[in-house]
Write an enzyme that holds these catalytic residues in place. Structure first.
Site, PDB file in Angstrom:
ATOM      1  N   HIS A   1      36.459  29.058  36.113  1.00  0.00           N
ATOM      2  CA  HIS A   1      37.507  30.186  35.992  1.00  0.00           C
ATOM      3  C   HIS A   1      36.798  31.167  37.007  1.00  0.00           C
ATOM      4  O   HIS A   1      37.649  31.878  37.759  1.00  0.00           O
ATOM      5  CB  HIS A   1      37.453  30.724  34.588  1.00  0.00           C
ATOM      6  CG  HIS A   1      38.127  29.948  33.315  1.00  0.00           C
ATOM      7  ND1 HIS A   1      37.586  29.765  32.391  1.00  0.00           N
ATOM      8  CD2 HIS A   1      39.457  29.144  33.526  1.00  0.00           C
ATOM      9  CE1 HIS A   1      38.291  29.019  31.640  1.00  0.00           C
ATOM     10  NE2 HIS A   1      39.537  28.753  32.486  1.00  0.00           N
TER      11      HIS A   1
ATOM     12  N   LYS B   1      47.245  26.919  21.545  1.00  0.00           N
ATOM     13  CA  LYS B   1      45.805  26.069  21.352  1.00  0.00           C
ATOM     14  C   LYS B   1      45.074  26.679  20.163  1.00  0.00           C
ATOM     15  O   LYS B   1      45.430  27.922  19.995  1.00  0.00           O
ATOM     16  CB  LYS B   1      44.784  26.323  22.488  1.00  0.00           C
ATOM     17  CG  LYS B   1      45.515  25.943  23.456  1.00  0.00           C
ATOM     18  CD  LYS B   1      44.487  25.915  24.887  1.00  0.00           C
ATOM     19  CE  LYS B   1      45.096  25.603  26.127  1.00  0.00           C
ATOM     20  NZ  LYS B   1      44.109  25.770  27.387  1.00  0.00           N
TER      21      LYS B   1
HETATM   22  P1  ADP Z   1      45.553  27.716  29.901  1.00  0.00           P
HETATM   23  O1  ADP Z   1      45.340  27.803  28.316  1.00  0.00           O
HETATM   24  O2  ADP Z   1      46.665  28.645  30.460  1.00  0.00           O
HETATM   25  O3  ADP Z   1      45.453  26.652  30.437  1.00  0.00           O
HETATM   26  P2  ADP Z   1      42.861  28.126  30.757  1.00  0.00           P
HETATM   27  O4  ADP Z   1      41.781  29.075  30.078  1.00  0.00           O
HETATM   28  O5  ADP Z   1      42.409  26.565  30.120  1.00  0.00           O
HETATM   29  O6  ADP Z   1      44.152  28.519  30.202  1.00  0.00           O
HETATM   30  O7  ADP Z   1      42.864  28.083  32.152  1.00  0.00           O
HETATM   31  C1  ADP Z   1      43.156  29.143  33.042  1.00  0.00           C
HETATM   32  C2  ADP Z   1      43.448  28.841  34.180  1.00  0.00           C
HETATM   33  O8  ADP Z   1      42.408  28.330  35.158  1.00  0.00           O
HETATM   34  C3  ADP Z   1      44.440  27.316  34.341  1.00  0.00           C
HETATM   35  O9  ADP Z   1      45.132  27.591  35.603  1.00  0.00           O
HETATM   36  C4  ADP Z   1      43.604  26.490  34.558  1.00  0.00           C
HETATM   37  O10 ADP Z   1      43.996  25.322  35.381  1.00  0.00           O
HETATM   38  C5  ADP Z   1      42.489  26.907  35.452  1.00  0.00           C
HETATM   39  N1  ADP Z   1      41.333  26.386  35.427  1.00  0.00           N
HETATM   40  C6  ADP Z   1      40.673  25.959  34.006  1.00  0.00           C
HETATM   41  N2  ADP Z   1      39.344  25.458  34.487  1.00  0.00           N
HETATM   42  C7  ADP Z   1      38.887  25.418  35.729  1.00  0.00           C
HETATM   43  C8  ADP Z   1      38.181  25.010  36.751  1.00  0.00           C
HETATM   44  N3  ADP Z   1      37.047  24.369  36.276  1.00  0.00           N
HETATM   45  N4  ADP Z   1      38.385  25.058  37.972  1.00  0.00           N
HETATM   46  C9  ADP Z   1      39.456  25.799  38.431  1.00  0.00           C
HETATM   47  N5  ADP Z   1      40.123  26.243  37.636  1.00  0.00           N
HETATM   48  C10 ADP Z   1      40.316  26.001  36.345  1.00  0.00           C
END
Ligand code: ADP
Length: 166
Positions: free
Chosen positions: A17, A41
């Site tokens: 992130h 979730k």
């Molecule tokens: P959500 O519950 O909306 O999927 P997340 O916290 O899981 O939220 O992820 C937020 C954003 O960051 C999403 O677009 C996800 O695809 C992206 N993301 C999550 N992990 C990674 C990573 N390792 N590299 C790049 N983007 C990521």
């Protein structure tokens, strides 16, 4: 002034992130990391703690801020004056959901653009869920999350004192 919103659950924030945050911060004048208050979730961390962990992690990026939100993402974007939503893409499996959400967001507000940034290779396997799974089994999460997040995970799974509790 170009403002973008990077929305997500961030339960907890990972280095994947933060890599997207750092790169998006170079493109936009102002980037708001938006923590979704009540995703469908099951969450490990409260909204306040998810926000706090990001706030610590972005302290060195002057044009990045963090807020929580509970409305539709496009409504929130409108509220804060952002016309762009940033999302991260790891693999083809992310693409289907992101495409569906991007189309739906465009239907809800045609003025808002969704920009997907490709993950850096070293984070392409990284997700909040896998980090929680490893931490839950007392595995090492160094290099996957910032040190203060690793500590919070350890504490959460140890059921000990919450380092973020005020
Ligand atoms: P959500 O519950 O909306 O999927 P997340 O916290 O899981 O939220 O992820 C937020 C954003 O960051 C999403 O677009 C996800 O695809 C992206 N993301 C999550 N992990 C990674 C990573 N390792 N590299 C790049 N983007 C990521």
């Amino acid at each position: 002034m170009k403002t973008a919103v990077y929305p997500g659950s961030f339960d907890p924030v990972t280095n994947g992130h933060l890599d997207i945050v750092a790169r998006a911060a170079r493109i936009f004048d102002r980037l708001i990391v938006a923590v979704y208050d009540t995703p469908s979730k099951r969450l490990l961390f409260s909204t306040e703690r998810r926000v706090e962990m990001i706030r610590i992690a972005i302290a060195s990026l002057p044009n990045v801020e963090v807020q929580s939100f509970s409305s539709l993402t496009v409504e929130y974007a409108q509220q804060v004056g952002a016309r762009t939503i940033v999302r991260g893409l790891r693999a083809i499996s992310d693409f289907e959901l992101e495409l569906q959400m991007a189309h739906m967001n465009r239907k809800l507000d045609p003025e808002v653009q969704v920009i997907c940034m490709m993950t850096s290779l070293q984070y392409s396997f990284l997700s909040s869920s896998i980090v929680k799974e490893i931490a839950g089994l007392s595995g090492c999460v160094d290099g996957l999350v910032p040190p203060h997040v690793a500590e919070a995970l350890q504490e959460a799974y140890r059921g000990a004192v919450d380092p973020f509790r005020k």
